[in-house]
Design an enzyme around this catalytic site. Structure first.
Site, short mmCIF file in Angstrom:
data_model
loop_
_atom_site.label_atom_id
_atom_site.label_comp_id
_atom_site.label_asym_id
_atom_site.label_seq_id
_atom_site.Cartn_x
_atom_site.Cartn_y
_atom_site.Cartn_z
N ASP A 280 0.85 -1.19 0.00
CA ASP A 280 0.00 0.00 0.00
C ASP A 280 0.89 1.24 0.00
O ASP A 280 1.21 1.80 -1.04
CB ASP A 280 -0.91 -0.05 1.22
CG ASP A 280 -1.93 1.07 1.23
OD1 ASP A 280 -1.89 1.91 0.32
OD2 ASP A 280 -2.75 1.10 2.15
N HIS A 303 0.87 4.36 -2.60
CA HIS A 303 0.36 5.52 -1.85
C HIS A 303 1.46 6.47 -1.41
O HIS A 303 1.20 7.43 -0.71
CB HIS A 303 -0.41 5.04 -0.61
CG HIS A 303 -1.76 4.49 -0.94
ND1 HIS A 303 -2.67 4.13 0.01
CD2 HIS A 303 -2.36 4.25 -2.14
CE1 HIS A 303 -3.78 3.66 -0.57
NE2 HIS A 303 -3.60 3.74 -1.88
#
Length: 473
Positions: A280, A303
């Protein structure tokens, strides 16, 4: 009459001489270079076969007289073949072709061997290069020690280039301290983590203290990816190292006191090159982290590099002295980000983001004290304070917004400094471009920014008593 007989004899003698000369020429031909070349079927025979298929001419391009030198699909796998058997132009790599026989004194070669039967086809790559830890004895029941099975799977994968070590999903593997090491391993090994790896919680496993739990060392092209979890079960150390913990179980406490005070690093890479980790956030920094130096990271998509989310469920969070420098990001959602939940407490301070190169990043610079991963979150007054954040030499392209500072009314962001910010918009059809956004963000612009971030308020917020409280963290 005698003249007629003599003429006939002369004619007969001439015919005999012609026959003898013809025989000599045939012998000469069979002892010359043409004999050495004609070990294969003769050219005339080659032409005769062409006619037998219904072709009315001896042209090399006729259908009945196909080129015997055209490679078969089995002989040249890199040349895609059309349904008619001819090579497809423009796809793959065309293999070398031999010159077709000429109509004169050329020669023919034997036809290529037939393709092997389908039953002899080689196994697929996945059958040879995927090493499932379960196949090496791992139980995955969350109780059994599977360390030796992981070591055995790695030892086998280490011998095969571009192999895969598979940790399958829906299983929990208890693994003690382990080193997946080279330097004699083959290149480009993939560690596919889809299940859960649990750390040991026994003091006997950790001994007097180890610096790492899962270590990848002296490898080239190592990659880790998957949807699995690495669970260090750190609460055991937190409990064991708490001097104020008054447990009722004397046996349990005796075991706890033997746990090393130095906590091991969960995942460590050492002496390796071309390392790839998927996930992530490229890097996620959580509460309790201090004196961290992150540098020379290539990141994306994903991210970006994040501090937080901090303060969830009204908890206290403390992060300090973090440096992130010399980083390249490509097509990430955010670049460098600090995110906190409403209702938390604590402090983030002493943060430096320096020499960050971004390319097609949606929002390169972000502080969000209203972080919410759901459709809506309850409004709360308190917040984790943010102070002393430096942004230096952040450059490249963005696709939505160059900077976003959304800070709390009760605890505004303070001491934000911007130097050498050069961010240019990149128009992407599915995105809409926005100007920089600031709310309760205070600091200073040391150099002009591109684009101008004029929304940042100069100086310090009024009545910011939270940052002067020495007991915050």
């Amino acid at each position: 009459m005698q003249l007629r007989v003599k003429g006939r004899l002369a004619l007969l003698l001439l015919l005999v001489l012609l026959v003898l000369c013809s025989s000599v020429q045939m012998c000469d031909a069979r002892s010359g270079k043409h004999w050495r070349l004609n070990k294969a079927p003769s050219t005339s025979l080659f032409r005769k076969k062409g006619k037998s298929k219904g072709s009315g001419s001896n042209k090399q391009n006729s259908k009945g007289n196909q080129n015997p030198y055209q490679p078969s699909p089995s002989a040249s796998p890199n040349v895609p073949v059309s349904p008619s058997g001819s090579s497809v132009q423009g796809k793959g790599r065309q293999g070398p072709t031999m010159q077709t026989p000429s109509g004169g004194n050329g020669y023919a070669l034997p036809s290529p061997p037939p393709p092997p039967p389908k039953s002899a086809a080689a196994p697929t790559q996945s059958q040879d290069t995927v090493f499932n830890v379960v196949d090496f004895g791992a139980k995955g029941d969350g109780v059994t020690d599977d360390t030796q099975a992981f070591q055995a799977a790695w030892a086998s994968a280490c011998k095969v280039e571009a192999s895969t070590v598979l940790v399958p999903s829906e299983l929990e593997f208890v693994v003690g301290p382990i080193s997946f090491s080279g330097p004699y391993c083959k290149r480009n090994i993939l560690f596919q983590l889809d299940g859960t790896i649990l750390a040991q919680t026994s003091a006997r496993v950790w001994g007097s203290g180890l610096l790492q739990w899962l270590e990848f060392t002296k490898l080239t092209g190592i990659a880790i990816q998957g949807s699995g979890i690495i669970n260090g079960r750190g609460q055991e150390w937190w409990t064991h190292s708490d001097p104020n913990d008054d447990g009722d179980d004397d046996v349990y406490n005796a075991e706890l006191e033997q746990m090393p005070h130095i906590k091991p690093t969960a995942l460590r890479f050492y002496g390796s090159s071309n390392v790839t980790v998927t996930g992530d956030d490229c890097v996620s920094i959580q509460t309790g982290c201090s004196d961290i130096n992150i540098h020379h990271v290539n990141c994306g998509p994903g991210h970006g590099i994040s501090i937080g989310g901090l303060g969830r469920y009204n908890t206290k969070a403390c992060v300090s002295n973090i440096t992130v420098r010399d980083v390249t990001m490509f097509k990430t959602m955010t670049g460098v980000r600090i995110k906190t939940w409403q209702g938390g407490s604590g402090l983030v301070r002493g943060i430096r983001f320096s020499n960050i190169q971004v390319s097609e990043v949606q929002t390169p610079i972000m502080i969000d004290q209203f972080y919410c991963d759901k459709m809506s979150c309850r409004n709360q007054t308190s917040a984790v304070a943010v102070s002393g954040v430096q942004y230096e030499n952040i450059r490249g392209t963005f696709t939505i917004k160059p900077a976003h500072f959304a800070c709390s009314d009760a605890s505004p962001c303070s001491d934000i400094s911007l130097t050498g910010i050069q961010l240019k918009p990149l128009i992407i059809p599915q995105y809409h471009l926005y100007n920089p956004f600031c709310w309760q963000a205070f600091g200073e612009l040391f150099t002009p920014t591109i684009p101008p971030i004029s929304c940042l308020q100069m100086g310090k917020p009024a009545g910011n008593s939270v940052l002067s409280d020495g007991d915050v963290c």
